[in-house]
Enzyme design. Structure first.
Site, PDB file in Angstrom:
ATOM      1  N   ARG A 242       0.856  -1.179   0.000  1.00 10.02           N
ATOM      2  CA  ARG A 242       0.000   0.000   0.000  1.00 10.02           C
ATOM      3  C   ARG A 242       0.898   1.237   0.000  1.00 10.02           C
ATOM      4  O   ARG A 242       1.943   1.259   0.672  1.00 10.02           O
ATOM      5  CB  ARG A 242      -0.903   0.032   1.237  1.00 10.02           C
ATOM      6  CG  ARG A 242      -2.060  -0.970   1.195  1.00 10.02           C
ATOM      7  CD  ARG A 242      -3.109  -0.610   0.134  1.00 10.02           C
ATOM      8  NE  ARG A 242      -4.229  -1.534   0.116  1.00 10.02           N
ATOM      9  CZ  ARG A 242      -4.328  -2.605  -0.678  1.00 10.02           C
ATOM     10  NH1 ARG A 242      -3.346  -2.901  -1.518  1.00 10.02           N
ATOM     11  NH2 ARG A 242      -5.397  -3.372  -0.637  1.00 10.02           N
ATOM     12  N   GLU A 271      -3.725   7.396  -3.949  1.00  9.09           N
ATOM     13  CA  GLU A 271      -4.225   6.937  -5.254  1.00  9.09           C
ATOM     14  C   GLU A 271      -5.570   7.559  -5.560  1.00  9.09           C
ATOM     15  O   GLU A 271      -6.395   7.669  -4.644  1.00  9.09           O
ATOM     16  CB  GLU A 271      -4.364   5.406  -5.236  1.00  9.09           C
ATOM     17  CG  GLU A 271      -3.032   4.739  -5.275  1.00  9.09           C
ATOM     18  CD  GLU A 271      -3.106   3.213  -5.178  1.00  9.09           C
ATOM     19  OE1 GLU A 271      -4.150   2.633  -5.522  1.00  9.09           O
ATOM     20  OE2 GLU A 271      -2.114   2.631  -4.748  1.00  9.09           O
ATOM     21  N   HIS A 289      -1.402   0.240  -9.863  1.00  8.28           N
ATOM     22  CA  HIS A 289      -1.955  -0.754  -8.923  1.00  8.28           C
ATOM     23  C   HIS A 289      -2.552  -1.965  -9.677  1.00  8.28           C
ATOM     24  O   HIS A 289      -3.756  -2.222  -9.606  1.00  8.28           O
ATOM     25  CB  HIS A 289      -3.022  -0.093  -8.020  1.00  8.28           C
ATOM     26  CG  HIS A 289      -3.186  -0.803  -6.718  1.00  8.28           C
ATOM     27  ND1 HIS A 289      -3.539  -0.160  -5.554  1.00  8.28           N
ATOM     28  CD2 HIS A 289      -3.059  -2.114  -6.383  1.00  8.28           C
ATOM     29  CE1 HIS A 289      -3.619  -1.034  -4.564  1.00  8.28           C
ATOM     30  NE2 HIS A 289      -3.322  -2.227  -5.040  1.00  8.28           N
TER      31      HIS A 289
HETATM   32  C1  GLV Z   1      -4.692  -5.367  -3.875  1.00  5.63           C
HETATM   33  O1  GLV Z   1      -3.963  -4.428  -3.667  1.00  5.63           O
HETATM   34  C2  GLV Z   1      -5.234  -6.173  -2.841  1.00  5.63           C
HETATM   35  O2  GLV Z   1      -5.075  -5.862  -1.646  1.00  5.63           O
HETATM   36  O3  GLV Z   1      -5.882  -7.182  -3.163  1.00  5.63           O
END
Ligand code: GLV
Length: 327
Positions: A242, A271, A289
């Protein structure tokens, strides 16, 4: 008149198979891309829904949960669930589910690819070619470090950290890791992994530092200017966890000053915004992402989240729903 007893909100378009499956149990509404990245939009709409299948980009705050007067379950289309106020959900007896396991291999593959793309300058080289600069093979063009014999320091040796470590072993890398708890001797042996109780000590020795931990108050800005200054100048930072685990302003400065060699980032602090200095930083691979973005995995994520919704709406016992999360 609605066909079913339950109303289900899916906040963004997801694989059709999942929508069809949910449609057998409830009246499904699918939101438009981006609509529910806004807390107020969720508060305005959530009142009539019994179940919510949400994205990691949807802020499922206490206010949203309180507005969900009929809400029984929030299922996140992701394994990381830092976007959901789980404590508030528990207080309100709303169940929370995530999607462990099904994205582990896709993320392991992606982490390896991101490391390769970053160390071997794939995107800078491609841009150079597309812009018409490739005039012939260059013995000194786009050189980068080899991975064989280098050390990969993994922060967060859970499922995804281990999947990355397996791949990195196949590339001849040595595995270090830092985790809340030391993993079992079997796993350590399979990965030939060395445990570091102290993150700073590991960061000072690792050629690559990879973030594979969840975002929690403890991991917020775990990578800050202090840690970056401890890393070797040739070090590469990889983040597929993250964004807020990294202080982006400090990272941009470290890349600019040559404090570290490069970074590969799939996630960002705010984001979809990317820190402007990171956009300009040299040696920085930035992707939107997409670590879990395979056809197979996104189907599996959707089905796992949807199954938890169906189980909760059908009154299944909590112990029979493996992907419920609690504090
Ligand atoms: C993606 O970032 C997830 O946490 O599945």
């Amino acid at each position: 008149m609605s066909e079913h007893q339950f109303n289900i909100l899916v906040t963004e378009p997801i694989p059709e198979k999942v929508i069809q499956y949910l449609g057998e149990f409830g009246n499904v509404t699918v939101g438009e891309v981006g609509t529910y990245q806004n807390e107020q939009a969720l508060i305005d709409d959530i009142g009539s829904y019994h179940a919510l299948l949400c994205m990691l980009s949807n802020p499922i705050s206490k206010n949203v949960l309180q507005a969900g007067k009929k809400l029984q379950i929030v299922a996140n289309f992701a394994v990381g669930y830092n976007n959901i106020d789980v404590a508030a959900a528990q207080e309100l007896s709303i169940k929370v589910a995530n999607t462990p396991d099904v994205l582990t291999e896709a993320c392991g593959d992606f982490a390896m690819g991101l490391l390769m793309a970053t160390t071997r300058h794939f995107y800078q080289a491609e841009k150079y070619l597309r812009e018409g600069n490739f005039k012939g093979w260059e013995p000194m063009g786009f050189l980068g470090p080899e991975l064989r014999g280098r050390s990969l320091g993994i922060v967060g040796m859970g499922r995804i950290g281990q999947a990355f470590a397996h791949r990195a072993r196949a590339f001849g890398m040595n595995i270090f890791y830092h985790n809340r708890r030391q993993v079992s001797a079997d796993i350590e042996e399979a990965l030939q992994a060395t445990y570091f109780d102290d993150l700073n000590t590991m960061a000072a020795q690792a050629d690559v530092l990879s973030l594979n931990c969840p975002l929690t108050p403890e991991t917020h800005h775990l990578v800050d200017s202090n840690l970056l200054n401890m890393m070797p100048n040739h070090a590469v930072l990889i983040n597929i966890s993250r964004g807020p685990v990294v202080d982006e302003a400090a990272l941009a400065e470290a890349l600019q000053n040559g404090t570290i060699y490069a970074a590969g980032l799939d996630v960002f602090e705010e984001e979809p915004k990317v820190h402007p200095k990171l956009l300009e930083a040299p040696n920085c691979t930035i992707l939107p992402h997409i670590a879990s973005a395979t056809f197979e995995t996104r189907n599996a994520i959707g089905m796992l989240a949807a199954k938890a919704i169906v189980q909760v709406l059908q009154g299944e016992k909590e112990q029979n729903i493996p992907n419920l999360v609690s504090l």
